[in-house]
Enzyme design. Structure first.
Site, PDB file in Angstrom:
ATOM      1  N   GLU A  34       0.857  -1.182   0.000  1.00 17.26           N
ATOM      2  CA  GLU A  34       0.000   0.000   0.000  1.00 17.26           C
ATOM      3  C   GLU A  34       0.890   1.228   0.000  1.00 17.26           C
ATOM      4  OE1 GLU A  34      -3.019   0.540   2.964  1.00 17.26           O
ATOM      5  OE2 GLU A  34      -3.299  -1.626   3.197  1.00 17.26           O
ATOM      6  N   ASP A  45      -6.445   7.076  10.620  1.00 16.21           N
ATOM      7  CA  ASP A  45      -5.107   6.691  11.063  1.00 16.21           C
ATOM      8  C   ASP A  45      -4.756   7.327  12.391  1.00 16.21           C
ATOM      9  OD1 ASP A  45      -4.053   5.028   8.874  1.00 16.21           O
ATOM     10  OD2 ASP A  45      -4.433   6.807   7.672  1.00 16.21           O
TER      11      ASP A  45
END
Length: 246
Positions: A34, A45
């Site tokens: 990724e 996140d």
């Protein structure tokens, strides 16, 4: 063989380093990479990846850096772009589709684009031979799990817990996995909270794991030079790959 997906932040500390690290991870046994697209408000996140995002932006990251790095990386390892919807919307999904196809990138992960809101974009993405990875969370209803699972491509991203990446929480996922398996044969990869210490347990009953914060912590360690960072992250990747397949 269970699969390992590795997230790294593109452009930190610079694009050349991103390419070197990506190729080293391919050699270390990472199956899918990724490439994170730095964004100012990465809502899914935790503080580790958020910090890497902000540092990359402060150092002048531009989308062309992602596109150029991907042309060097994607021929060597299965590559996805992971980013928030704002850049995709601002530049146009078509631009990202064209650039991904040109570079050999295989799809996108957009955590703030829910399944229902992604429907208008999926045909354009899938017609180009790309995948838009779907998320399933332990808070989803059985009906929603079935709906998402039946439409999945490449793999399903199973969120290990409600919250942000890197927080290390855990939840009972057996009922969710059973519902997914009833609906699809698409592989299921578990993300959020995977480290060398937790990898073996996290990989139980799934087809692979997704690791981000554990790698990005090393990226942020200013006591290490670039060669040491690549060596440490690669060693961690090898260890995780071994543990999930014990």
């Amino acid at each position: 063989m269970k699969r390992l997906v590795a997230y790294i932040t593109t452009g930190y500390p610079d694009s050349s380093f991103t390419v070197d690290l990506a190729l080293a991870l391919a050699e270390a046994g990472v199956d899918t990479l990724e490439l994170g697209i730095p964004f100012s408000d990465p809502v899914a996140d935790g503080p580790v990846i958020e910090s890497a995002n902000l540092r990359a932006l402060q150092r002048g990251f531009r989308l062309r850096d992602l596109f150029e790095a991907s042309r060097q990386i994607a021929p060597k390892i299965d590559t996805l772009w992971m980013g928030y919807f704002n850049p995709f919307y601002h530049r146009g999904i078509g631009t990202f589709v064209d650039e991904a196809v040109s570079a050999g990138v295989h799809g996108f992960i957009i955590p703030d684009l829910p399944y229902e809101e992604a429907r208008p974009y999926k045909p354009q993405i899938e017609e180009a031979g790309l995948a838009l990875i779907d998320f399933i969370a332990p808070t989803d209803t059985p009906e929603r799990i079935t709906m998402i699972a039946r439409d999945a491509r490449k793999f399903l991203y199973l969120v290990a817990y409600a919250g942000i990446t890197g927080s290390g929480r855990s939840e009972e996922l057996t009922p969710v996995l059973e519902k997914i398996r009833e609906a699809t044969d698409t592989p299921v990869y578990l993300g959020f909270g995977v480290t060398p210490e937790t990898a073996k347990e996290k990989a139980r009953n799934v087809d692979g794991v997704i690791v981000g914060s554990a790698f990005v912590k090393v990226l942020l360690d200013e006591s290490l030079n670039n060669t040491e960072k690549i060596g440490k992250i690669s060693a961690m990747a090898r260890e995780i790959k071994e543990r999930i397949n014990e």
